[in-house]
Design a protein around this motif. Sequence first.
Motif, mmCIF file in Angstrom:
data_model
loop_
_atom_site.group_PDB
_atom_site.id
_atom_site.type_symbol
_atom_site.label_atom_id
_atom_site.label_comp_id
_atom_site.label_asym_id
_atom_site.label_seq_id
_atom_site.Cartn_x
_atom_site.Cartn_y
_atom_site.Cartn_z
ATOM 1 N N VAL A 380 0.833 -1.209 0.000
ATOM 2 C CA VAL A 380 0.000 0.000 0.000
ATOM 3 C C VAL A 380 0.863 1.252 0.000
ATOM 4 O O VAL A 380 0.557 2.235 -0.703
ATOM 5 C CB VAL A 380 -0.942 -0.034 1.220
ATOM 6 N N GLU A 381 1.963 1.258 0.740
ATOM 7 C CA GLU A 381 2.843 2.433 0.742
ATOM 8 C C GLU A 381 3.461 2.669 -0.626
ATOM 9 O O GLU A 381 3.573 3.812 -1.077
ATOM 10 C CB GLU A 381 3.929 2.245 1.809
ATOM 11 N N GLU A 382 3.847 1.600 -1.292
ATOM 12 C CA GLU A 382 4.387 1.763 -2.644
ATOM 13 C C GLU A 382 3.342 2.293 -3.611
ATOM 14 O O GLU A 382 3.625 3.143 -4.462
ATOM 15 C CB GLU A 382 4.930 0.418 -3.137
ATOM 16 N N ALA A 383 2.098 1.809 -3.484
ATOM 17 C CA ALA A 383 1.035 2.295 -4.355
ATOM 18 C C ALA A 383 0.750 3.767 -4.116
ATOM 19 O O ALA A 383 0.594 4.547 -5.072
ATOM 20 C CB ALA A 383 -0.226 1.457 -4.142
ATOM 21 N N PHE A 384 0.683 4.200 -2.856
ATOM 22 C CA PHE A 384 0.414 5.607 -2.564
ATOM 23 C C PHE A 384 1.588 6.483 -2.993
ATOM 24 O O PHE A 384 1.387 7.624 -3.427
ATOM 25 C CB PHE A 384 0.135 5.771 -1.074
ATOM 26 N N THR A 385 2.811 5.983 -2.866
ATOM 27 C CA THR A 385 3.969 6.750 -3.337
ATOM 28 C C THR A 385 3.911 6.938 -4.847
ATOM 29 O O THR A 385 4.215 8.032 -5.365
ATOM 30 C CB THR A 385 5.258 6.021 -2.939
ATOM 31 N N HIS A 386 3.508 5.900 -5.542
ATOM 32 C CA HIS A 386 3.370 6.009 -6.997
ATOM 33 C C HIS A 386 2.276 7.010 -7.369
ATOM 34 O O HIS A 386 2.436 7.783 -8.333
ATOM 35 C CB HIS A 386 3.051 4.630 -7.573
ATOM 36 N N VAL A 387 1.184 7.038 -6.611
ATOM 37 C CA VAL A 387 0.110 7.990 -6.897
ATOM 38 C C VAL A 387 0.593 9.415 -6.674
ATOM 39 O O VAL A 387 0.287 10.335 -7.468
ATOM 40 C CB VAL A 387 -1.114 7.672 -6.035
ATOM 41 N N ARG A 388 1.346 9.659 -5.594
ATOM 42 C CA ARG A 388 1.858 11.018 -5.344
ATOM 43 C C ARG A 388 2.812 11.440 -6.447
ATOM 44 O O ARG A 388 2.832 12.607 -6.873
ATOM 45 C CB ARG A 388 2.549 11.053 -3.984
ATOM 46 N N ARG A 389 3.634 10.509 -6.916
ATOM 47 C CA ARG A 389 4.558 10.837 -8.006
ATOM 48 C C ARG A 389 3.792 11.172 -9.275
ATOM 49 O O ARG A 389 4.123 12.140 -9.987
ATOM 50 C CB ARG A 389 5.503 9.665 -8.249
ATOM 51 N N MET A 390 2.761 10.412 -9.576
ATOM 52 C CA MET A 390 1.961 10.700 -10.759
ATOM 53 C C MET A 390 1.205 12.013 -10.621
ATOM 54 O O MET A 390 0.970 12.727 -11.598
ATOM 55 C CB MET A 390 0.983 9.558 -11.013
ATOM 56 N N LYS A 391 0.814 12.336 -9.381
ATOM 57 C CA LYS A 391 0.120 13.611 -9.178
ATOM 58 C C LYS A 391 1.018 14.793 -9.454
ATOM 59 O O LYS A 391 0.600 15.802 -10.035
ATOM 60 C CB LYS A 391 -0.408 13.661 -7.740
#
Length: 539
Positions: A380-391
């Motif tokens: 989950v932390e990796e997924a949220f980090t990827h979302v912040r990077r895409m944002k």
Amino acid sequence: MDTESTHSGYSSRSGRSNRHGERGRERHKVSGSKDSSRSEKSVIINPPETSSQDSPVHNGEPLPGEASPGADPPDEAQDDNWGETTTAVTGTSELSISQEEVVGLGKGLQDRARGFRRYLPLAVGLCGGVLVLATPLVFLLLPVVIWPERLQPCGAACEGLFLSLSFKLLMLLTAIWALFLRPARASLPRVCACRAFLSTLTLLLAMSYWLFYGVRILDAQDEDYHGVVQFAVSLVDSQLFVHYLAVVLLELRHLQPRYSICVIRSTDGETRHYNIGQLSIQNAALTVLEYYYRDFPLHNPALLSASKHRAAKHPAGFKVYNVDAPGSAAGPPPANGSQSQAAIAAAQKRKDTAHNELYYEEADYERRVRKRKARLVVAVEEAFTHVRRMKKEDERASPTDIMDVREAALAVFPSMARALQKYLRTTRRQQCHSMESIQKHLAFCLINNMSPKAFLETYLSPGPTLQYGPERWLADQWTLVSEASVTSGVKDGADFTLRCLDFNLAVTVKSIPYIRVTESYVDPKSHKFVLLLQSETSV
């Protein structure tokens, strides 16, 4: 041995002959009843026999419901629900009805009675409300319609009463809407005693005013219209006081805590304690259910399967008899001391083995849960980090290339889906969360810029029942079981049960004790003291 066999054979033959005689008399009665009246019906219910030795046999064939000599034993051939599969053999009759039709007829009558009990209070309340609001207006209109030429002119004081009556009726209408025209929270088995009392009081008040109005005003055709207006205003004042009484009885009376209730769930022993006021048993049950949906964690039958499996794997220990004790002749055949000691040792060994297996099973389960949890947190932390990077990249991209939040949730969900699924399966909560609900929750967390820990909190710990879908609420399936009348008030030591499909809620009531607080005066001078210091240096 010969004497015993002869006696048993005689008893069996005599019992068989007695049963043949009873069946012959019953057939004679049935044939006589068919001759006298063709509408009567004979019903014979044959439950399954527990032994084949005492079962009567006619022409070498067993009766319906009995096991044949070559069939399996009763414990294997028949299920435990023998009461539901019992065969009913009916005699010849012109009028016959099946059991399914009887059950369907009873269910239809029960549904109609339930609908009648549900809508009867609503109909009575609407009629009472129309009577309350229309009666003062009718009192004012009847003299104007029937004898308008004989009425005295209405002065300024009478017109002021008109204004007062209008505002009082408006306030009464608003108060009735706020107190009585609210959506019902639940359907109770009985009518509320306080509501029935208030409805009766309102009806008696309206009837009294109508009786006085008919005798003193209609029959006499009173010419003083100012007095008629004052009479209508007094009726509205009385109705306002009745509404104040309704607020006290229905809303304020139960606010002061008087009882402490203990609610226990029958399957897992989950317990909560609440304070309630002076309520009836059915209203207390409704309050308990409201607290249950808010505070109790969701009932999960999968967590109980492990204990059932362990109980089936380790049945009860051996039964040991004391052969040296007096009166042991009725027990099993005598055994020597070595066999008894061996049985005791075997039972103790099985008990120790069960304890060790339970300990290692719980340790292994906790280890697997921690392992799955760690993998889920990392995913989950990796997924949220990827979302912040895409944002951050979307902020620099063109408006046509920006991805929607829901699309982003659907894009990152597969990266955490496997870890989440394994964790939910390990904790036996996979049936509580669907893929659609997880995706909606993920999109909600991304929209509100929540952290991965906030997203995981829903799945790491079980939440209350209201946090899940309506299919988990078991709505409209509760049954109140109480020895006392459900309309009576709760008392100290009372108990009742709320039953649903999978479990029960046992409720016990204890009275809150009377608390006596006394005051003790403390003299301020008692806190003063003198400190004497002794100097060690010589001056």
